[in-house]
Design an enzyme around this catalytic site. Structure first.
Site, PDB file in Angstrom:
ATOM      1  CE1 TYR A  41      24.696  33.757  17.775  1.00  0.00           C
ATOM      2  CE2 TYR A  41      26.772  34.547  16.882  1.00  0.00           C
ATOM      3  CZ  TYR A  41      25.804  33.556  16.996  1.00  0.00           C
ATOM      4  OH  TYR A  41      25.953  32.379  16.304  1.00  0.00           O
ATOM      5  CE  LYS A  65      25.089  35.299  13.824  1.00  0.00           C
ATOM      6  NZ  LYS A  65      25.552  33.941  13.550  1.00  0.00           N
ATOM      7  CD  GLU A  72      21.571  26.700  10.019  1.00  0.00           C
ATOM      8  OE1 GLU A  72      22.015  27.718   9.477  1.00  0.00           O
ATOM      9  OE2 GLU A  72      20.895  26.722  11.067  1.00  0.00           O
ATOM     10  CG  LEU A  83      21.492  32.537  10.891  1.00  0.00           C
ATOM     11  CD1 LEU A  83      20.732  33.005  12.130  1.00  0.00           C
ATOM     12  CD2 LEU A  83      22.980  32.715  11.098  1.00  0.00           C
TER      13      LEU A  83
HETATM   14  N1  PLP Z   1      24.207  29.081  10.003  1.00  0.00           N
HETATM   15  C1  PLP Z   1      24.628  29.095  11.278  1.00  0.00           C
HETATM   16  C2  PLP Z   1      24.029  28.136  12.247  1.00  0.00           C
HETATM   17  C3  PLP Z   1      25.596  30.012  11.698  1.00  0.00           C
HETATM   18  O1  PLP Z   1      26.021  30.031  12.973  1.00  0.00           O
HETATM   19  C4  PLP Z   1      26.154  30.899  10.737  1.00  0.00           C
HETATM   20  C5  PLP Z   1      27.183  31.877  11.111  1.00  0.00           C
HETATM   21  O2  PLP Z   1      27.696  31.896  12.193  1.00  0.00           O
HETATM   22  C6  PLP Z   1      25.695  30.832   9.420  1.00  0.00           C
HETATM   23  C7  PLP Z   1      24.714  29.929   9.089  1.00  0.00           C
HETATM   24  C8  PLP Z   1      26.245  31.776   8.382  1.00  0.00           C
HETATM   25  O3  PLP Z   1      25.751  33.065   8.597  1.00  0.00           O
HETATM   26  P1  PLP Z   1      26.543  34.365   8.144  1.00  0.00           P
HETATM   27  O4  PLP Z   1      26.838  34.180   6.691  1.00  0.00           O
HETATM   28  O5  PLP Z   1      25.593  35.466   8.371  1.00  0.00           O
HETATM   29  O6  PLP Z   1      27.780  34.447   8.958  1.00  0.00           O
END
Ligand code: PLP
Length: 322
Positions: free
Chosen positions: A44, A162, A194, A218
């Site tokens: 997603y 993701k 993270e 991610l």
């Molecule tokens: N890390 C995780 C586990 C996430 O679920 C998300 C966003 O949902 C992020 C980092 C941040 O990613 P983004 O900046 O692309 O929203």
């Protein structure tokens, strides 16, 4: 039915795109045999949309669809749409809704098949796109910052995908809430990975550091945006492994994501972040970066508007000559 719709919360009034059809979100149905439901076998994206300078635009849509492609490749689901189709669909879902700020949700699962672990042959992926209103980030969170707690990262080793299999992240988010905090900052083998749904940066002596893009986290679109915007203002981002100890010694800690944008973490496991007068408050680097980020969003909105205009122009020329 009309009465039922009248009683709905804002987000429930959304419409959605499901396998080529548009319908009200509450009326859309997928099979219980969808592998997204049975196995979490899907990927997603969440894309933020804001209205800046009179332009309603998604933030960094193209990088989001590049990451979707990487996630699909990693789990061997064929991308059902091309980039232009994804961008058209994004523009359409935004247009179909009145909200100035939205969070567009895009999900692709492997599809519907008899429950069995191996990849089924000859099925079509399920494509689902919807949106919801995105309330402004609470001013209090921007001005006062947020609290976080740490926890061992107990998730799998493909956190760069993701995936809709988010149970590990859900449990980590709930851990934060149970501790009265806003986010859980995860550590694996003594190093920062993270947050449960955010990327984390550590600031020391004016240098922003973020962990490298490995399979343990991610690759966030927002954290990349921040690195680029920081670069435009003469700051470099140090991409390197960050030891747990550095969180305790940091001047500032930030979290960022599409939905939360950029927030300062002002306490970690109950201890104030930073030292001196700025301890336990969003620091000076945060305040500057937050402003630059808003400007960066405006620049991005301009380039989205220009791309869409060019796209419309190409389409009209094509339709005239076809
Ligand atoms: N890390 C995780 C586990 C996430 O679920 C998300 C966003 O949902 C992020 C980092 C941040 O990613 P983004 O900046 O692309 O929203």
């Amino acid at each position: 039915m009309a009465e039922m719709h009248d009683q709905l919360a804002d987000w429930q009034r959304a419409s959605c795109y499901l396998n080529g059809e548009w319908s009200a979100l509450i009326d859309a149905k997928v099979s219980v045999l969808d592998r997204g439901f049975i196995f979490g076998d899907g990927v997603y994206e969440v894309i933020s949309v804001d209205t800046l300078g009179g332009m309603r635009a998604p933030f960094r849509a193209v990088p989001h669809f590049a990451r979707l492609q990487r996630s699909l490749d990693a789990v061997r689901i064929e991308n059902p749409l091309g980039l232009e189709e994804w961008l058209d669909l994004t523009a359409e879902i935004i247009e179909r809704h009145p909200w100035q700020r939205q969070l567009v949700y895009v999900q692709v699962t492997r599809g519907v098949a008899k429950r069995d672990h191996p990849f089924p042959v000859g099925i079509r992926p399920t494509v689902f796109v919807t949106t919801s209103p995105w309330p402004p980030i609470p001013a209090e969170q921007i001005e006062r910052g947020v609290d976080a707690v740490t926890h061992a990262d107990e998730r799998w080793l493909h956190c760069d995908i993701k995936s809709t299999s988010l149970l590990g992240n859900v449990l980590m988010k709930q851990y934060a809430i149970d501790q009265g905090a806003s986010e859980t900052v995860m550590l694996r083998d003594g190093f920062l990975t993270e947050g449960s749904s955010t990327n984390i940066s550590v600031i020391k002596d004016g240098v922003i550091a973020t962990p490298p893009k490995t399979s343990q986290l991610l690759p966030g679109i927002t954290v990349d945006g921040i690195a680029q915007i920081a670069g435009q203002h003469g700051l470099t981002v140090d991409v390197r492994p960050i030891a747990a100890r550095e969180l305790k010694e940091a001047d500032e800690i930030w979290l960022c994501s599409s939905g939360r944008e950029l927030l300062a973490i002002v306490s970690l496991d109950g201890a104030a972040v930073g030292s001196g007068a700025e301890s336990g408050k969003p620091g000076p680097m945060y305040r500057r970066m937050h402003q630059w980020f808003q400007q960066g969003k405006l620049d991005d909105a301009r380039s989205w508007a220009a791309q869409r205009d060019a796209h419309q122009g190409r389409r009209q020329t094509f339709e005239r000559t076809a």
